[in-house]
Each structure stands twice: as C-alpha cells, then as structure tokens.
Design an enzyme around this catalytic site. Sequence first.
Site, PDB file in Angstrom:
ATOM      1  N   TYR A 152      56.524  52.831  49.515  1.00 25.20           N
ATOM      2  CA  TYR A 152      56.134  53.419  48.088  1.00 25.20           C
ATOM      3  C   TYR A 152      56.565  54.732  47.966  1.00 25.20           C
ATOM      4  O   TYR A 152      57.478  55.159  47.028  1.00 25.20           O
ATOM      5  CB  TYR A 152      54.526  53.384  47.960  1.00 25.20           C
ATOM      6  CG  TYR A 152      54.093  54.099  46.520  1.00 25.20           C
ATOM      7  CD1 TYR A 152      54.298  53.122  45.238  1.00 25.20           C
ATOM      8  CD2 TYR A 152      53.474  55.254  46.456  1.00 25.20           C
ATOM      9  CE1 TYR A 152      53.870  53.929  44.282  1.00 25.20           C
ATOM     10  CE2 TYR A 152      53.022  55.875  45.264  1.00 25.20           C
ATOM     11  CZ  TYR A 152      53.210  55.036  44.122  1.00 25.20           C
ATOM     12  OH  TYR A 152      52.888  55.537  42.945  1.00 25.20           O
TER      13      TYR A 152
HETATM   14  N1  LIG Z   1      47.493  55.032  39.617  1.00 24.92           N
HETATM   15  C1  LIG Z   1      47.841  56.275  40.266  1.00 24.92           C
HETATM   16  O1  LIG Z   1      47.118  56.635  40.892  1.00 24.92           O
HETATM   17  C2  LIG Z   1      49.368  56.785  40.275  1.00 24.92           C
HETATM   18  C3  LIG Z   1      49.687  57.823  40.763  1.00 24.92           C
HETATM   19  C4  LIG Z   1      50.867  58.314  40.790  1.00 24.92           C
HETATM   20  C5  LIG Z   1      52.120  57.487  40.266  1.00 24.92           C
HETATM   21  N2  LIG Z   1      51.630  56.456  39.844  1.00 24.92           N
HETATM   22  C6  LIG Z   1      52.812  55.598  39.208  1.00 24.92           C
HETATM   23  O2  LIG Z   1      52.401  55.314  37.888  1.00 24.92           O
HETATM   24  C7  LIG Z   1      52.973  54.109  37.447  1.00 24.92           C
HETATM   25  C8  LIG Z   1      51.728  53.198  36.796  1.00 24.92           C
HETATM   26  O3  LIG Z   1      50.787  53.270  37.906  1.00 24.92           O
HETATM   27  P1  LIG Z   1      49.565  52.122  37.535  1.00 24.92           P
HETATM   28  O4  LIG Z   1      48.501  52.780  38.562  1.00 24.92           O
HETATM   29  O5  LIG Z   1      49.379  52.013  36.112  1.00 24.92           O
HETATM   30  O6  LIG Z   1      49.895  50.889  38.314  1.00 24.92           O
HETATM   31  P2  LIG Z   1      49.555  49.351  38.073  1.00 24.92           P
HETATM   32  O7  LIG Z   1      49.974  48.673  39.418  1.00 24.92           O
HETATM   33  O8  LIG Z   1      48.228  49.234  37.667  1.00 24.92           O
HETATM   34  O9  LIG Z   1      50.300  48.655  36.737  1.00 24.92           O
HETATM   35  C9  LIG Z   1      51.917  48.448  37.066  1.00 24.92           C
HETATM   36  C10 LIG Z   1      52.428  47.817  35.911  1.00 24.92           C
HETATM   37  O10 LIG Z   1      54.113  47.576  36.125  1.00 24.92           O
HETATM   38  C11 LIG Z   1      54.087  46.070  35.769  1.00 24.92           C
HETATM   39  N3  LIG Z   1      55.155  45.439  36.741  1.00 24.92           N
HETATM   40  C12 LIG Z   1      55.138  45.391  38.071  1.00 24.92           C
HETATM   41  N4  LIG Z   1      56.385  44.918  38.519  1.00 24.92           N
HETATM   42  C13 LIG Z   1      57.134  44.779  37.285  1.00 24.92           C
HETATM   43  C14 LIG Z   1      58.320  44.271  36.984  1.00 24.92           C
HETATM   44  N5  LIG Z   1      59.170  43.746  38.291  1.00 24.92           N
HETATM   45  N6  LIG Z   1      58.954  44.305  35.937  1.00 24.92           N
HETATM   46  C15 LIG Z   1      58.106  44.698  35.168  1.00 24.92           C
HETATM   47  N7  LIG Z   1      56.985  45.142  35.218  1.00 24.92           N
HETATM   48  C16 LIG Z   1      56.364  45.302  36.338  1.00 24.92           C
HETATM   49  C17 LIG Z   1      52.620  45.434  36.126  1.00 24.92           C
HETATM   50  O11 LIG Z   1      52.612  44.183  35.493  1.00 24.92           O
HETATM   51  C18 LIG Z   1      51.816  46.380  35.720  1.00 24.92           C
HETATM   52  O12 LIG Z   1      51.369  46.296  34.319  1.00 24.92           O
HETATM   53  C19 LIG Z   1      53.800  53.550  38.561  1.00 24.92           C
HETATM   54  O13 LIG Z   1      54.891  53.908  38.585  1.00 24.92           O
HETATM   55  C20 LIG Z   1      53.000  54.280  39.876  1.00 24.92           C
HETATM   56  O14 LIG Z   1      53.833  54.327  40.845  1.00 24.92           O
HETATM   57  C21 LIG Z   1      50.441  55.994  39.941  1.00 24.92           C
END
Ligand SMILES: NC(=O)c1ccc[n+]([C@@H]2O[C@H](COP(=O)([O-])OP(=O)(O)OC[C@H]3O[C@@H](n4cnc5c(N)ncnc54)[C@H](O)[C@@H]3O)[C@@H](O)[C@H]2O)c1
Length: 246
Positions: A152
């Site tokens: 990741y």
């Molecule tokens: N939540 C956190 O603490 C956090 C922290 C830093 C960065 N992020 C980043 O923020 C973003 C969102 O995080 P989140 O917590 O909402 O994640 P999450 O896993 O809850 O949601 C991810 C979303 O991406 C979609 N997805 C996955 N694979 C896909 C594909 N192949 N094509 C299209 N859509 C796809 C899923 O269906 C889902 O709706 C991500 O890039 C994550 O790395 C999150």
Amino acid sequence: MNTQRKTVLVTGSGQGIGRGVALGLAERGWHVLVADIDEQRAKTVAAEAGGEAVVVDIASAQSCREAAEQLQRQGVVLDGLVNNAALFSTLTMKPFWEIDEQEWNRVLGVNLTGTWQLTKALLPALRGAESASIVNVAASAVWIGRPHYAHYVASKAGLIGLTYVMSRELAGSGIRANAVTPGSVQTEIPRTTITADQVRKQVEAQNVQRPATPDDLVGAIAFLLGPDSGFVSGQTVNVDGGLTVR
Ligand SMILES: NC(=O)c1ccc[n+]([C@@H]2O[C@H](COP(=O)([O-])OP(=O)(O)OC[C@H]3O[C@@H](n4cnc5c(N)ncnc54)[C@H](O)[C@@H]3O)[C@@H](O)[C@H]2O)c1
C-alpha cells in the site's frame, strides 16, 4: 449530462472518503460523477450527490477505455478528476516478507496502475475543459513509512511520483496535477488495520487533536480543483492534522 456547473469525476466514491468528497463537492456546486467498481453503491451516492454514476474497474484498461468512451459519447468534459479509488479498507496488515506476489500485484494494480490507466483514458475529456485539475489521493503513511503496509505504502509513494510527472507532462496544456496525503481517516467502513488504541495515540500526536473524517479532505481537494489553486501544480498537500510536519 449537459450542465452549467463544473464537472468532476471522483473514483472510489461509492463509500468512505470518496463518498464524503463527492457529497462535499456537490454541496460546493460541482456536478459530480460518482465512479466506482460497485454499481449499486455508485448509483446510491450519485443519487445523494445529485450526480451520475459511472461504473468502472480502474484495474482493467478495457473498463477504463469503455468508461471514457461512454462519457465521450455523452459529450462530458471534465474540469476535475479525483483519483481516490484504491484497495485500502479490505487490506490486512503483515510484514513485507509475508505479502505474496498476487496480493502485491493486486494492490499496485489498482492503486497505481489503475490510477495511471484511468487518467490516461480520461485525458481527452480533461483536455476538453478550459482548465482542468487532477487530484490524486495518496497517503501520509508514505511520510511515516507505516509498517505492515508495504504494498500500500509503495503504491502511494508511486502515486506521488506519478503526480509529479503528470504535472510536468501536462504543463502548458492547462491541466494541473497535485496530490493530497490524508492521515488516518475514520469512515463508515470498519477496518482491522487500525485499532481504537492506535487512533487515540495518533490523535494525541497530531497538532489538531481529533480524529479525521472524510469532510476534512473536502476543503483541500476543492481548493486543488478550483481556480484559487490556479498557480499550484506538481505539489503534495498533507492533510493529516499535523501528525507529520513538512
Ligand atoms: N481511510 C483512511 O484512513 C485513509 C488514509 C489515507 C489515505 N486514504 C486513501 O483514501 C482513499 C479512500 O479511502 P477509503 O478509506 O474511503 O477506502 P475504502 O476501501 O473504504 O474505499 C475504496 C473505494 O474504492 C473502490 N474501488 C476499489 N477498487 C476499485 C477499482 N478497481 N475500480 C474502481 N473502484 C474501486 C471501492 O469500491 C470503494 O468504494 C484511498 O485511496 C485510500 O488509500 C485513506
């Protein structure tokens, strides 16, 4: 899809941060295209945001091309693209030597390759706008080398590099590219990768001493999408409450 409002496509906006950002941008007047691999969730959020659903698997070059062609047929011009989709909440933590090849490739294939190939497919729609802006959602886990997340963290470090190159190669085209690096964000989706105790310790270590929610990303992303950041390109905006200082 003809609209007077500026149009932004937010990937992975069927849930979590992407959903919060889609709803927040809609509140700020954007016409939002809710893109996700999960059709039902995309449709639900699109209805909430008053936008449209786009079903796409960013890990598939063909799916990216088909989604782009569909938008082209509908005459959609993109003023903004938020590359937020990633494999994140479903990941399990383990040291890098326990990650197998298939899992490594799956994470890189969505988070990095997927973002690259969807952006590539959507370039004509972005070029059609007067001045478009790309925001790539990376992670502040890169700055702290967060353990047990090697695939990741590597994917997000790669995304930051990709952002810098995109900003250079799109220079002069009127398209800017920037990244945001969120810290840990609590969403409606439960995950095993952070315990309540870790959240508490992280909050204590932040300058802004409260847990983050998806709403905390909306302002920074709206800024990077809009004209107020017109002279900002090839940058990373860290949105982690000051967990890390740079
Ligand atoms: N939540 C956190 O603490 C956090 C922290 C830093 C960065 N992020 C980043 O923020 C973003 C969102 O995080 P989140 O917590 O909402 O994640 P999450 O896993 O809850 O949601 C991810 C979303 O991406 C979609 N997805 C996955 N694979 C896909 C594909 N192949 N094509 C299209 N859509 C796809 C899923 O269906 C889902 O709706 C991500 O890039 C994550 O790395 C999150």
